[in-house]
Design a protein around this motif. Structure first.
Motif, PDB file in Angstrom:
ATOM      1  N   ARG A  68       0.871  -1.160   0.000  1.00 46.93           N
ATOM      2  CA  ARG A  68       0.000   0.000   0.000  1.00 46.93           C
ATOM      3  C   ARG A  68       0.909   1.211   0.000  1.00 46.93           C
ATOM      4  NH1 ARG A  68      -4.230  -2.130  -0.899  1.00 46.93           N
ATOM      5  NH2 ARG A  68      -3.577  -1.147  -2.809  1.00 46.93           N
ATOM      6  N   SER A  69       0.515   2.300  -0.574  1.00 42.31           N
ATOM      7  CA  SER A  69       1.360   3.484  -0.512  1.00 42.31           C
ATOM      8  C   SER A  69       1.413   3.995   0.913  1.00 42.31           C
ATOM      9  CB  SER A  69       0.832   4.574  -1.456  1.00 42.31           C
ATOM     10  OG  SER A  69       1.093   4.196  -2.799  1.00 42.31           O
ATOM     11  N   ARG A  71       2.840   6.864   3.500  1.00 42.36           N
ATOM     12  CA  ARG A  71       3.282   8.273   3.414  1.00 42.36           C
ATOM     13  C   ARG A  71       3.724   8.850   4.751  1.00 42.36           C
ATOM     14  NH1 ARG A  71      -1.072   7.627  -0.060  1.00 42.36           N
ATOM     15  NH2 ARG A  71      -0.622   8.092  -2.247  1.00 42.36           N
ATOM     16  N   GLN A 150       5.804  17.598  -0.562  1.00 43.01           N
ATOM     17  CA  GLN A 150       5.084  16.388  -0.137  1.00 43.01           C
ATOM     18  C   GLN A 150       5.804  15.806   1.083  1.00 43.01           C
ATOM     19  OE1 GLN A 150       3.232  13.833  -3.187  1.00 43.01           O
ATOM     20  NE2 GLN A 150       4.494  14.931  -4.663  1.00 43.01           N
TER      21      GLN A 150
HETATM   22  C1  LIG Z   1       2.821   7.318 -11.755  1.00 40.49           C
HETATM   23  C2  LIG Z   1       2.414   7.519 -10.309  1.00 40.49           C
HETATM   24  C3  LIG Z   1       2.633   8.739  -9.707  1.00 40.49           C
HETATM   25  C4  LIG Z   1       2.310   8.937  -8.361  1.00 40.49           C
HETATM   26  N1  LIG Z   1       2.623  10.119  -7.771  1.00 40.49           N
HETATM   27  C5  LIG Z   1       2.307  10.299  -6.465  1.00 40.49           C
HETATM   28  C6  LIG Z   1       2.642  11.519  -5.821  1.00 40.49           C
HETATM   29  O1  LIG Z   1       3.207  12.429  -6.410  1.00 40.49           O
HETATM   30  N2  LIG Z   1       2.332  11.645  -4.500  1.00 40.49           N
HETATM   31  C7  LIG Z   1       1.731  10.652  -3.795  1.00 40.49           C
HETATM   32  O2  LIG Z   1       1.483  10.830  -2.592  1.00 40.49           O
HETATM   33  N3  LIG Z   1       1.391   9.485  -4.380  1.00 40.49           N
HETATM   34  C8  LIG Z   1       1.675   9.276  -5.694  1.00 40.49           C
HETATM   35  N4  LIG Z   1       1.360   8.089  -6.303  1.00 40.49           N
HETATM   36  C9  LIG Z   1       0.746   6.999  -5.510  1.00 40.49           C
HETATM   37  C10 LIG Z   1      -0.770   6.873  -5.773  1.00 40.49           C
HETATM   38  O3  LIG Z   1      -1.454   7.964  -5.191  1.00 40.49           O
HETATM   39  C11 LIG Z   1      -1.257   5.543  -5.179  1.00 40.49           C
HETATM   40  O4  LIG Z   1      -0.582   4.478  -5.813  1.00 40.49           O
HETATM   41  C12 LIG Z   1      -2.751   5.376  -5.331  1.00 40.49           C
HETATM   42  O5  LIG Z   1      -3.442   6.251  -4.468  1.00 40.49           O
HETATM   43  C13 LIG Z   1      -3.197   3.935  -5.034  1.00 40.49           C
HETATM   44  O6  LIG Z   1      -2.880   3.583  -3.681  1.00 40.49           O
HETATM   45  P1  LIG Z   1      -1.902   2.377  -3.318  1.00 40.49           P
HETATM   46  O7  LIG Z   1      -0.553   2.657  -3.927  1.00 40.49           O
HETATM   47  O8  LIG Z   1      -1.848   2.354  -1.826  1.00 40.49           O
HETATM   48  O9  LIG Z   1      -2.475   1.123  -3.881  1.00 40.49           O
HETATM   49  C14 LIG Z   1       1.693   7.877  -7.636  1.00 40.49           C
HETATM   50  C15 LIG Z   1       1.453   6.652  -8.261  1.00 40.49           C
HETATM   51  C16 LIG Z   1       1.822   6.462  -9.584  1.00 40.49           C
HETATM   52  C17 LIG Z   1       1.589   5.111 -10.216  1.00 40.49           C
END
Ligand SMILES: Cc1cc2nc3c(=O)[nH]c(=O)nc-3n(C[C@H](O)[C@H](O)[C@H](O)COP(=O)(O)O)c2cc1C
Length: 241
Positions: A68-69, A71, A150
């Motif tokens: 999961r992302s 932060r 960020q």
């Molecule tokens: C190409 C790409 C760019 C992203 N850029 C950011 C970003 O600048 N900041 C951020 O907090 N998350 C960023 N994300 C993460 C997405 O927000 C996140 O993958 C999405 O909300 C789905 O959640 P998960 O990764 O927990 O499954 C990025 C994801 C991708 C694939």
């Protein structure tokens, strides 16, 4: 001996061979600049990394299910072994012929990985599995500014920066097709790193929103190394959504 144990042993041997041999990239493309740079740097600038582990940690399915992302991170810094394992997951050499953990169009390997910590900015050298210091200053605040403020970029103990030298792939595939290949490769490398983070009990987030030139300036990157992804990694401090 189980099949997965045999496979783990084979992978471990290949990783060791690659590290010992200091393999160069296969294919007819240009030698990645990072590999040839090792010989010319001062020894004190080089951090040798423990041999990467090709087994252990969560299973692939577990890592996929748990990713999961993340932060928000604990203050705890990452060990050299963790930094090395994460770099290896992204771009480590896994074959005596120089092939790597992530696929690469034409095996030309346009990606260069940097790690930013409180101790400085480090370039990952896949062939020798070493980190080479590019700066010994803490550049995380400047990187945070470049990444539109960020929070993960300021808080994480380590930020992995995936950069690309587009010319390596363009030489073979031309200016129209090659950017697509480079971007696909950045995705492969980033996902490897993110899954490896989960397998180590860590978390990270792929960040695409930043000012390219500001990132280059913050890290003192050579002009031909274009940042594609910032991936802050650390011990998660938030519950999964
Ligand atoms: C190409 C790409 C760019 C992203 N850029 C950011 C970003 O600048 N900041 C951020 O907090 N998350 C960023 N994300 C993460 C997405 O927000 C996140 O993958 C999405 O909300 C789905 O959640 P998960 O990764 O927990 O499954 C990025 C994801 C991708 C694939």
């Amino acid at each position: 001996m189980g099949r997965h144990v045999q496979m783990a042993l084979v992978l471990a041997c290949l990783a060791l061979l690659a590290v010992m041999a200091g393999c160069s990239a296969p294919g007819s493309g240009p030698e990645p600049a990072g590999d040839s740079a090792v010989a010319s740097v001062e020894p004190e600038m080089v951090t040798p990394l423990p041999a990467p582990s090709a087994s252990g940690g969560a299973s692939l399915a577990e890592a996929l299910a748990q990713r999961r992302s993340i932060r928000s991170f604990a203050q705890e810094s990452l060990t050299t072994a963790q930094l090395g394992q994460l770099c290896w997951a992204a771009q480590g050499v896994t074959s005596p012929h120089g092939y790597r953990t992530a696929p690469s169009a034409g095996a030309l390997y346009p990606l260069e990985i940097y790690v930013v910590t409180a101790a400085g900015v480090f370039h990952y050298e896949p062939g020798s599995h070493q980190l080479v210091a590019a700066s010994e200053a803490d550049r995380r605040q400047a990187l945070y500014e470049a990444a539109l403020r960020q929070d993960p970029v300021r808080e994480a103990p380590a930020i992995f920066v995936v950069t690309a030298v587009y010319g390596r792939t363009a030489e073979k595939y031309g200016p129209e097709r090659s950017p697509r290949y480079v971007h696909l490769e950045a995705g492969h490398a980033a996902q490897n790193l993110l899954l490896q983070a989960v397998a180590l009990g860590l978390g990270g987030v792929p960040i695409g929103a930043f000012q390219d030139q500001q990132v280059q300036e913050a890290l003192g990157l050579p002009a031909d190394r274009e940042p594609l992804y910032l991936i802050p990694v650390g011990y998660p401090q938030e519950a999964s959504p």
